[in-house]
Scaffold this motif. Structure first.
Motif, PDB file in Angstrom:
ATOM      1  N   LYS A 233       0.830  -1.203   0.000  1.00 12.62           N
ATOM      2  CA  LYS A 233       0.000   0.000   0.000  1.00 12.62           C
ATOM      3  C   LYS A 233       0.863   1.250   0.000  1.00 12.62           C
ATOM      4  CE  LYS A 233      -0.629  -0.550   4.963  1.00 12.62           C
ATOM      5  NZ  LYS A 233      -1.501  -0.340   6.084  1.00 12.62           N
ATOM      6  N   LEU A 234       0.235   2.334  -0.361  1.00 12.18           N
ATOM      7  CA  LEU A 234       0.854   3.650  -0.337  1.00 12.18           C
ATOM      8  C   LEU A 234       0.088   4.466   0.697  1.00 12.18           C
ATOM      9  CD1 LEU A 234       3.042   5.383  -1.772  1.00 12.18           C
ATOM     10  CD2 LEU A 234       1.237   6.170  -3.308  1.00 12.18           C
ATOM     11  N   ASP A 235       0.742   4.765   1.813  1.00 15.03           N
ATOM     12  CA  ASP A 235       0.116   5.493   2.911  1.00 15.03           C
ATOM     13  C   ASP A 235       0.562   6.950   2.869  1.00 15.03           C
ATOM     14  OD1 ASP A 235      -1.100   3.175   4.072  1.00 15.03           O
ATOM     15  OD2 ASP A 235       0.842   2.625   4.913  1.00 15.03           O
ATOM     16  N   PHE A 236      -0.394   7.862   2.910  1.00 14.57           N
ATOM     17  CA  PHE A 236      -0.089   9.289   2.907  1.00 14.57           C
ATOM     18  C   PHE A 236      -0.051   9.779   4.351  1.00 14.57           C
ATOM     19  CE2 PHE A 236      -1.335   8.439  -1.326  1.00 14.57           C
ATOM     20  CZ  PHE A 236      -0.620   9.333  -2.101  1.00 14.57           C
ATOM     21  N   MET A 237       1.151  10.153   4.781  1.00 15.15           N
ATOM     22  CA  MET A 237       1.396  10.553   6.158  1.00 15.15           C
ATOM     23  C   MET A 237       1.510  12.075   6.221  1.00 15.15           C
ATOM     24  SD  MET A 237       1.440   7.459   7.229  1.00 15.15           S
ATOM     25  CE  MET A 237       1.949   7.559   8.926  1.00 15.15           C
ATOM     26  N   VAL A 238       0.583  12.706   6.957  1.00 14.74           N
ATOM     27  CA  VAL A 238       0.513  14.163   7.056  1.00 14.74           C
ATOM     28  C   VAL A 238       0.978  14.580   8.445  1.00 14.74           C
ATOM     29  CG1 VAL A 238      -1.047  16.151   6.989  1.00 14.74           C
ATOM     30  CG2 VAL A 238      -1.410  14.230   5.436  1.00 14.74           C
ATOM     31  N   LYS A 239       1.779  15.641   8.504  1.00 20.41           N
ATOM     32  CA  LYS A 239       2.215  16.172   9.796  1.00 20.41           C
ATOM     33  C   LYS A 239       1.227  17.225  10.281  1.00 20.41           C
ATOM     34  CE  LYS A 239       7.176  15.546   9.727  1.00 20.41           C
ATOM     35  NZ  LYS A 239       8.476  16.228   9.769  1.00 20.41           N
ATOM     36  N   ASP A 240       0.931  17.159  11.568  1.00 19.67           N
ATOM     37  CA  ASP A 240       0.054  18.179  12.144  1.00 19.67           C
ATOM     38  C   ASP A 240       0.892  19.364  12.635  1.00 19.67           C
ATOM     39  OD1 ASP A 240       1.099  17.489  14.654  1.00 19.67           O
ATOM     40  OD2 ASP A 240      -0.689  16.415  15.311  1.00 19.67           O
ATOM     41  N   ALA A 241       0.243  20.317  13.275  1.00 21.71           N
ATOM     42  CA  ALA A 241       0.895  21.571  13.683  1.00 21.71           C
ATOM     43  C   ALA A 241       2.035  21.360  14.670  1.00 21.71           C
ATOM     44  CB  ALA A 241      -0.143  22.524  14.275  1.00 21.71           C
ATOM     45  N   ILE A 242       2.002  20.261  15.410  1.00 16.24           N
ATOM     46  CA  ILE A 242       3.088  20.028  16.381  1.00 16.24           C
ATOM     47  C   ILE A 242       4.023  18.898  15.931  1.00 16.24           C
ATOM     48  CG2 ILE A 242       1.840  21.031  18.325  1.00 16.24           C
ATOM     49  CD1 ILE A 242       1.153  18.199  19.265  1.00 16.24           C
ATOM     50  N   GLY A 243       3.944  18.544  14.657  1.00 15.53           N
ATOM     51  CA  GLY A 243       4.915  17.624  14.078  1.00 15.53           C
ATOM     52  C   GLY A 243       4.596  16.146  14.147  1.00 15.53           C
ATOM     53  N   ARG A 244       3.421  15.784  14.663  1.00 14.98           N
ATOM     54  CA  ARG A 244       3.049  14.363  14.704  1.00 14.98           C
ATOM     55  C   ARG A 244       2.593  13.908  13.324  1.00 14.98           C
ATOM     56  NH1 ARG A 244      -1.309  14.897  19.348  1.00 14.98           N
ATOM     57  NH2 ARG A 244      -1.843  16.489  17.832  1.00 14.98           N
ATOM     58  N   LYS A 245       2.872  12.650  12.979  1.00 13.83           N
ATOM     59  CA  LYS A 245       2.454  12.107  11.689  1.00 13.83           C
ATOM     60  C   LYS A 245       1.138  11.338  11.847  1.00 13.83           C
ATOM     61  CE  LYS A 245       6.866  11.598   9.374  1.00 13.83           C
ATOM     62  NZ  LYS A 245       7.779  10.676   8.697  1.00 13.83           N
TER      63      LYS A 245
ATOM     64  N   GLN B  90      -1.781   9.129   9.416  1.00 17.11           N
ATOM     65  CA  GLN B  90      -2.120   8.538   8.124  1.00 17.11           C
ATOM     66  C   GLN B  90      -3.497   9.046   7.721  1.00 17.11           C
ATOM     67  OE1 GLN B  90      -2.197   4.268   8.045  1.00 17.11           O
ATOM     68  NE2 GLN B  90      -3.242   4.213   6.098  1.00 17.11           N
ATOM     69  N   LEU B  91      -3.556   9.859   6.653  1.00 23.39           N
ATOM     70  CA  LEU B  91      -4.815  10.441   6.224  1.00 23.39           C
ATOM     71  C   LEU B  91      -5.223   9.981   4.832  1.00 23.39           C
ATOM     72  CD1 LEU B  91      -4.743  14.096   7.567  1.00 23.39           C
ATOM     73  CD2 LEU B  91      -5.840  12.081   8.521  1.00 23.39           C
ATOM     74  N   GLY B  92      -4.581   8.998   4.333  1.00 23.95           N
ATOM     75  CA  GLY B  92      -4.959   8.430   3.048  1.00 23.95           C
ATOM     76  C   GLY B  92      -4.151   7.174   2.805  1.00 23.95           C
ATOM     77  N   THR B  93      -4.772   6.211   2.186  1.00 25.17           N
ATOM     78  CA  THR B  93      -4.046   4.995   1.834  1.00 25.17           C
ATOM     79  C   THR B  93      -4.608   4.443   0.535  1.00 25.17           C
ATOM     80  OG1 THR B  93      -2.935   3.243   3.091  1.00 25.17           O
ATOM     81  CG2 THR B  93      -5.180   2.946   2.772  1.00 25.17           C
ATOM     82  N   ILE B  94      -3.730   3.931  -0.288  1.00 27.32           N
ATOM     83  CA  ILE B  94      -4.137   3.219  -1.496  1.00 27.32           C
ATOM     84  C   ILE B  94      -3.513   1.841  -1.400  1.00 27.32           C
ATOM     85  CG2 ILE B  94      -4.217   3.176  -4.008  1.00 27.32           C
ATOM     86  CD1 ILE B  94      -3.342   6.135  -3.962  1.00 27.32           C
ATOM     87  N   GLN B  95      -4.333   0.823  -1.477  1.00 22.18           N
ATOM     88  CA  GLN B  95      -3.836  -0.541  -1.398  1.00 22.18           C
ATOM     89  C   GLN B  95      -4.012  -1.218  -2.749  1.00 22.18           C
ATOM     90  OE1 GLN B  95      -6.268  -1.876   1.834  1.00 22.18           O
ATOM     91  NE2 GLN B  95      -4.847  -1.110   3.362  1.00 22.18           N
ATOM     92  N   VAL B  96      -2.980  -1.942  -3.149  1.00 21.45           N
ATOM     93  CA  VAL B  96      -3.011  -2.667  -4.413  1.00 21.45           C
ATOM     94  C   VAL B  96      -3.137  -4.155  -4.097  1.00 21.45           C
ATOM     95  CG1 VAL B  96      -1.742  -3.239  -6.510  1.00 21.45           C
ATOM     96  CG2 VAL B  96      -1.617  -0.944  -5.572  1.00 21.45           C
TER      97      VAL B  96
END
Length: 137
Positions: free
Chosen positions: A77-89, A91-97
């Motif tokens: 899968k391709l996981d989209f990891m977004v950082k929040d305002a205080i730097g935590r990651k 996962q706000l999107g994933t595509i699985q094949v």
């Protein structure tokens, strides 16, 4: 499958742009090569799916990290990891094949005009912050 995968990436990037999520990476989650019994399917299907994800991510110019052992039991899968305002990651999107379950369940589609069956060879799953989408090819 690759064109559909690119379209799904475009959708995620579009949503991230609207939400002003600029600080993210795409995590390529692969199977653990030392623990293959955790996963279903042939090495050939896994190698093709992993190669497709890596190549499409590169074609889309995504900043990626590769993490072994984080794949789903049926595919990478391709996981989209977004950082929040205080730097935590997060996962706000994933595509699985998935090249394994369509074969395992012999998934087919009836064509109305021809009354013929088309066999699916792949399945993509998309998860964007609470939204689920599935496409078959």
């Amino acid at each position: 499958m690759r064109d559909e995968f690119k379209s799904i990436i475009d959708l995620i990037l579009y949503i991230f742009k609207i939400l002003n999520f600029n600080d993210f990476t795409a995590q390529v989650s692969l199977r653990d090569p030392d623990n293959k019994q955790k996963y279903i399917g042939s090495d050939e299907n896994w190698e093709r799916a992993e190669r497709d994800i890596i190549e499409v991510a590169a074609e889309k110019n995504l900043v990626t990290t590769v993490v072994k052992g984080e794949a789903a039991f049926y595919g990478p899968k391709l996981d989209f990891m977004v950082k929040d305002a205080i730097g935590r990651k997060w996962q706000l999107g994933t595509i699985q094949v998935d090249y394994n379950l369509p074969e395992r369940f012999d998934l087919t589609q009836w064509q109305r005009q021809s009354e013929a069956q088309t066999r699916y060879d792949s399945q993509n799953y998309l998860w964007i912050d609470g939204t689920f989408y599935c496409s078959s090819h």
